[in-house]
Write a protein that holds these residues in place. Structure first.
Motif, mmCIF file in Angstrom:
data_model
loop_
_atom_site.group_PDB
_atom_site.id
_atom_site.type_symbol
_atom_site.label_atom_id
_atom_site.label_comp_id
_atom_site.label_asym_id
_atom_site.label_seq_id
_atom_site.Cartn_x
_atom_site.Cartn_y
_atom_site.Cartn_z
ATOM 1 N N VAL A 42 0.656 -1.139 -0.004
ATOM 2 C CA VAL A 42 -0.114 -0.120 0.113
ATOM 3 C C VAL A 42 0.836 1.305 -0.038
ATOM 4 N N GLU A 67 0.727 4.120 -2.802
ATOM 5 C CA GLU A 67 0.533 5.436 -2.875
ATOM 6 C C GLU A 67 1.809 6.476 -3.479
ATOM 7 N N SER A 126 -4.944 8.263 -1.652
ATOM 8 C CA SER A 126 -5.129 7.536 -0.480
ATOM 9 C C SER A 126 -6.500 7.715 0.123
ATOM 10 N N ARG A 158 -7.992 5.610 2.891
ATOM 11 C CA ARG A 158 -7.912 4.680 3.947
ATOM 12 C C ARG A 158 -8.951 4.769 4.855
ATOM 13 N N THR A 159 -9.171 3.621 5.137
ATOM 14 C CA THR A 159 -10.433 3.618 6.158
ATOM 15 C C THR A 159 -10.471 4.436 7.005
ATOM 16 N N GLU A 176 -9.433 7.486 7.208
ATOM 17 C CA GLU A 176 -9.553 8.835 6.582
ATOM 18 C C GLU A 176 -10.692 9.033 5.757
ATOM 19 N N ASP A 235 -6.193 -2.204 4.679
ATOM 20 C CA ASP A 235 -6.461 -1.598 3.689
ATOM 21 C C ASP A 235 -5.524 -1.981 2.306
ATOM 22 N N SER A 236 -6.071 -1.915 1.359
ATOM 23 C CA SER A 236 -5.397 -2.519 -0.212
ATOM 24 C C SER A 236 -5.824 -1.504 -1.352
ATOM 25 N N VAL A 284 -6.183 3.661 -2.818
ATOM 26 C CA VAL A 284 -5.845 2.840 -1.618
ATOM 27 C C VAL A 284 -6.989 2.854 -0.595
ATOM 28 N N SER A 285 -7.590 1.922 -0.117
ATOM 29 C CA SER A 285 -8.986 2.075 0.527
ATOM 30 C C SER A 285 -9.214 0.636 1.263
ATOM 31 N N HIS A 286 -10.345 0.758 2.089
ATOM 32 C CA HIS A 286 -10.722 -0.809 2.325
ATOM 33 C C HIS A 286 -10.971 -1.587 0.763
#
Length: 339
Positions: free
Chosen positions: A157, A161, A167, A169-170, A172, A216-217, A246-248
């Motif tokens: 990850v 980025e 990005s 991410r969960t 965020e 996250d992936s 890049v998120s859940h």
């Protein structure tokens, strides 16, 4: 190729939206770059170009043949991304190195200009669906393969980025929500107020989803049947990463599951969910926890779709139908997931 005269141009539903293709200097530079890329691979242009112009990309189908060969004709694809998704070429090249069986390997990439030159990937899954009976088990297989790719990318990850992949991410996502709502010109005052009132619940959803422990992936964001190839039975190749973040990872399930549900009915959803979750089992997480994570991510995936509608060429950024699409995606946060 710079002087190819017979070029078919498809503008879809956006006939008046300007793209870089209209600028002669840009077009000449792009086609020259394509020609150089073909030469490096022993290829030459063998027919007229087909150009597809959209507010979010320029796509050119270039028919090719091997130098000196009477057969072996095929096609390659040039793609130009707007600045917000210029990372796609570099991402595609990295994925081809990290997980070659799942993606296309580009013939050339200019990351600075957001240009990619890609081989033909074979039959689109959408075309396969149109010409032969395909059961839900095929969708189960593609979802298992896609989830496997996402699991492989979990350790990558930070590298993703660094390539420029946004990005989201969960942890965020509440901030992504705030930015999306504040930046949406198409929301009516009552819609904006409804979304603002939803924020405390959204924070709770994000906190619960993060606590369930799935890392996250890479989230494709728009994985529908026109974004993957099915060149042979049981084989799938994923492409078109311009909306990725890049998120859940479970946020990716919503789009393909909806497409399959439209085709087979909503009763197919639980089996598709469970097929997608197979690669994620283990690590101490129960089936109930994983299913709960899917439900939370399904709702939150609306944020990725809202952001994706903003990934346009600067000259197209205010296109009214697209800003309206982004607003509609945000409003889906209030909808109950179907599973």
């Amino acid at each position: 190729m710079r002087n190819v005269a017979s070029t078919a141009v498809d503008r879809g539903g956006y006939p008046d939206t300007p793209t870089p293709w209209e600028r002669e200097g840009w077009r000449s530079a792009a086609l020259g770059w394509v020609e150089d890329g073909l030469t490096a691979h022993g290829l030459r242009v063998s027919g007229a170009l087909r150009v597809r112009l959209r507010p979010w990309s320029v796509l050119v189908r270039v028919p090719v043949a091997d130098h000196g060969a009477a057969t072996g004709r095929g096609a390659v694809w040039f793609k130009a991304n707007p600045p917000s998704s210029a990372f796609e070429g570099a991402l595609t090249a990295a994925l081809a190195h990290w997980a070659p069986r799942h993606v296309l390997a580009p013939l050339a990439v200019d990351a600075g200009r957001g240009w990619s030159l890609l081989p033909d990937g074979g039959a689109l899954f959408r075309d396969v669906l149109q010409r032969q009976p395909v059961g839900p088990e095929v969708w189960e297989d593609l979802l298992r393969q896609y989830a496997g790719l996402q699991r492989e990318l979990v350790p990558r990850v930070r590298e993703l980025e660094r390539l420029g992949v946004p990005s989201a991410r969960t942890a965020e996502l509440p901030y992504v929500f705030e930015e999306s709502v504040a930046g949406s010109p198409a929301l009516r005052p009552e819609e904006r107020a409804r979304l603002t009132a939803l924020r405390p619940r959204l924070e709770d959803w994000c906190g619960e989803l993060a606590a369930l422990g799935v890392p996250d992936s890479l989230d494709h964001v728009d994985l529908h049947d026109g974004q993957l190839f099915n060149p042979a039975p049981g084989r799938f190749t994923f492409f078109d990463w311009g909306d990725a973040a890049v998120s859940h990872p479970f946020c990716s399930l919503r789009v393909p599951a909806r497409r399959a549900s439209d085709r087979y009915g909503p009763d197919v959803l639980p089996r598709l969910r469970d097929a997608y979750l197979e690669p994620w089992t283990g690590a101490g997480r129960t089936a109930a926890e994983l299913r709960r994570a899917v439900r939370l991510a399904w709702r939150l995936s609306a944020l990725g779709r809202a952001r994706a509608w903003g990934g346009l060429f600067p000259s197209a950024a205010a296109t009214a139908p697209l800003t309206a699409q982004s607003a509609r995606s945000l409003l889906e946060l209030a909808e109950e997931p179907p599973l």
